[in-house]
Design a protein around this motif. Structure first.
Motif, PDB file in Angstrom:
ATOM      1  N   TRP A   1      11.484 -63.362 -99.950  1.00 20.60           N
ATOM      2  CA  TRP A   1      10.307 -62.973 -99.189  1.00 20.60           C
ATOM      3  C   TRP A   1       9.175 -63.967 -99.434  1.00 20.60           C
ATOM      4  O   TRP A   1       8.941 -64.381-100.567  1.00 20.60           O
ATOM      5  CB  TRP A   1       9.841 -61.587 -99.617  1.00 20.60           C
ATOM      6  CG  TRP A   1      10.770 -60.504 -99.173  1.00 20.60           C
ATOM      7  CD1 TRP A   1      11.943 -60.128 -99.775  1.00 20.60           C
ATOM      8  CD2 TRP A   1      10.626 -59.675 -98.042  1.00 20.60           C
ATOM      9  NE1 TRP A   1      12.525 -59.110 -99.077  1.00 20.60           N
ATOM     10  CE2 TRP A   1      11.733 -58.808 -98.007  1.00 20.60           C
ATOM     11  CE3 TRP A   1       9.657 -59.567 -97.055  1.00 20.60           C
ATOM     12  CZ2 TRP A   1      11.901 -57.855 -97.020  1.00 20.60           C
ATOM     13  CZ3 TRP A   1       9.826 -58.607 -96.079  1.00 20.60           C
ATOM     14  CH2 TRP A   1      10.944 -57.762 -96.063  1.00 20.60           C
ATOM     15  N   THR A   2       8.452 -64.320 -98.377  1.00 15.49           N
ATOM     16  CA  THR A   2       7.250 -65.136 -98.470  1.00 15.49           C
ATOM     17  C   THR A   2       6.084 -64.249 -98.058  1.00 15.49           C
ATOM     18  O   THR A   2       6.105 -63.648 -96.982  1.00 15.49           O
ATOM     19  CB  THR A   2       7.330 -66.350 -97.527  1.00 15.49           C
ATOM     20  OG1 THR A   2       8.456 -67.141 -97.899  1.00 15.49           O
ATOM     21  CG2 THR A   2       6.079 -67.198 -97.622  1.00 15.49           C
TER      22      THR A   2
ATOM     23  N   HIS B   1      10.421 -72.992 -99.342  1.00 13.25           N
ATOM     24  CA  HIS B   1      11.148 -72.642-100.566  1.00 13.25           C
ATOM     25  C   HIS B   1      12.012 -71.402-100.346  1.00 13.25           C
ATOM     26  O   HIS B   1      13.174 -71.362-100.773  1.00 13.25           O
ATOM     27  CB  HIS B   1      10.171 -72.416-101.724  1.00 13.25           C
ATOM     28  CG  HIS B   1      10.843 -72.137-103.009  1.00 13.25           C
ATOM     29  ND1 HIS B   1      11.040 -70.855-103.479  1.00 13.25           N
ATOM     30  CD2 HIS B   1      11.384 -72.960-103.932  1.00 13.25           C
ATOM     31  CE1 HIS B   1      11.674 -70.912-104.644  1.00 13.25           C
ATOM     32  NE2 HIS B   1      11.894 -72.171-104.936  1.00 13.25           N
ATOM     33  N   SER B   2      11.477 -70.394 -99.672  1.00 18.84           N
ATOM     34  CA  SER B   2      12.248 -69.172 -99.397  1.00 18.84           C
ATOM     35  C   SER B   2      13.465 -69.472 -98.535  1.00 18.84           C
ATOM     36  O   SER B   2      14.560 -68.972 -98.799  1.00 18.84           O
ATOM     37  CB  SER B   2      11.374 -68.134 -98.686  1.00 18.84           C
ATOM     38  OG  SER B   2      10.408 -67.613 -99.556  1.00 18.84           O
TER      39      SER B   2
ATOM     40  N   SER C   1       6.859 -67.159-102.954  1.00 19.32           N
ATOM     41  CA  SER C   1       8.245 -66.965-102.553  1.00 19.32           C
ATOM     42  C   SER C   1       8.868 -66.130-103.652  1.00 19.32           C
ATOM     43  O   SER C   1       8.797 -66.491-104.826  1.00 19.32           O
ATOM     44  CB  SER C   1       8.950 -68.315-102.431  1.00 19.32           C
ATOM     45  OG  SER C   1      10.326 -68.116-102.215  1.00 19.32           O
ATOM     46  N   LYS C   2       9.459 -65.011-103.271  1.00 19.58           N
ATOM     47  CA  LYS C   2       9.938 -64.056-104.267  1.00 19.58           C
ATOM     48  C   LYS C   2      11.299 -63.509-103.869  1.00 19.58           C
ATOM     49  O   LYS C   2      11.505 -63.132-102.712  1.00 19.58           O
ATOM     50  CB  LYS C   2       8.919 -62.919-104.337  1.00 19.58           C
ATOM     51  CG  LYS C   2       9.073 -61.953-105.447  1.00 19.58           C
ATOM     52  CD  LYS C   2       7.909 -60.979-105.377  1.00 19.58           C
ATOM     53  CE  LYS C   2       7.807 -60.116-106.578  1.00 19.58           C
ATOM     54  NZ  LYS C   2       6.673 -59.201-106.493  1.00 19.58           N
ATOM     55  N   ARG C   3      12.228 -63.495-104.824  1.00 18.69           N
ATOM     56  CA  ARG C   3      13.533 -62.899-104.563  1.00 18.69           C
ATOM     57  C   ARG C   3      13.371 -61.386-104.454  1.00 18.69           C
ATOM     58  O   ARG C   3      12.584 -60.780-105.183  1.00 18.69           O
ATOM     59  CB  ARG C   3      14.495 -63.233-105.700  1.00 18.69           C
ATOM     60  CG  ARG C   3      15.926 -62.807-105.383  1.00 18.69           C
ATOM     61  CD  ARG C   3      16.859 -63.101-106.515  1.00 18.69           C
ATOM     62  NE  ARG C   3      16.629 -62.065-107.517  1.00 18.69           N
ATOM     63  CZ  ARG C   3      16.743 -62.236-108.819  1.00 18.69           C
ATOM     64  NH1 ARG C   3      17.088 -63.393-109.315  1.00 18.69           N
ATOM     65  NH2 ARG C   3      16.521 -61.251-109.646  1.00 18.69           N
TER      66      ARG C   3
ATOM     67  N   THR D   1      -0.115 -73.209 -99.896  1.00 17.38           N
ATOM     68  CA  THR D   1       0.073 -73.081 -98.454  1.00 17.38           C
ATOM     69  C   THR D   1       1.263 -72.192 -98.118  1.00 17.38           C
ATOM     70  O   THR D   1       2.255 -72.134 -98.854  1.00 17.38           O
ATOM     71  CB  THR D   1       0.295 -74.459 -97.797  1.00 17.38           C
ATOM     72  OG1 THR D   1       1.511 -75.010 -98.292  1.00 17.38           O
ATOM     73  CG2 THR D   1      -0.857 -75.400 -98.076  1.00 17.38           C
ATOM     74  N   GLN D   2       1.158 -71.549 -96.971  1.00 14.86           N
ATOM     75  CA  GLN D   2       2.226 -70.693 -96.480  1.00 14.86           C
ATOM     76  C   GLN D   2       3.470 -71.517 -96.172  1.00 14.86           C
ATOM     77  O   GLN D   2       4.588 -71.090 -96.467  1.00 14.86           O
ATOM     78  CB  GLN D   2       1.745 -69.969 -95.228  1.00 14.86           C
ATOM     79  CG  GLN D   2       2.760 -69.036 -94.631  1.00 14.86           C
ATOM     80  CD  GLN D   2       2.276 -68.422 -93.337  1.00 14.86           C
ATOM     81  OE1 GLN D   2       1.574 -69.061 -92.556  1.00 14.86           O
ATOM     82  NE2 GLN D   2       2.638 -67.183 -93.115  1.00 14.86           N
ATOM     83  N   SER D   3       3.286 -72.696 -95.604  1.00 16.45           N
ATOM     84  CA  SER D   3       4.441 -73.505 -95.202  1.00 16.45           C
ATOM     85  C   SER D   3       5.281 -73.945 -96.403  1.00 16.45           C
ATOM     86  O   SER D   3       6.507 -73.983 -96.316  1.00 16.45           O
ATOM     87  CB  SER D   3       4.002 -74.713 -94.378  1.00 16.45           C
ATOM     88  OG  SER D   3       3.173 -75.558 -95.132  1.00 16.45           O
TER      89      SER D   3
END
Length: 76
Positions: free
Chosen positions: A8-9, A40-41, A19-21, A33-35
């Motif tokens: 999840w971002t 990474h996600s 970015s998280k599992r 930054t969101q991008s």
């Protein structure tokens, strides 16, 4: 039950992006930054053959990508 292949971002309360599992308590990567967090996600979801979810600032899912076997393939 969380699917540990999914990532999840989302934006954090401090304004940074993570970015998280799925099911994890800590972020796997925190960026400005969101991008960068979204990239990474997607990379991690590709490695695990899972899904990547992008949440907007309003908390709604803006985008999702499946990298493994899609559970609902379209017909035709």
């Amino acid at each position: 039950m969380p699917d540990k292949k999914n990532y999840w971002t989302q934006q954090r309360p401090d304004g940074k992006w993570e970015s998280k599992r799925e099911g994890a308590t800590r972020a796997s990567k925190v960026t400005d930054t969101q991008s960068d967090a979204w990239a990474h996600s997607r990379e991690k979801a590709t490695e695990t053959k899972g899904e990547a979810f992008l949440k907007g600032r309003d908390g709604k899912i803006r985008e999702r990508n499946t990298y493994g076997k899609d559970p609902y393939p379209p017909k035709g």
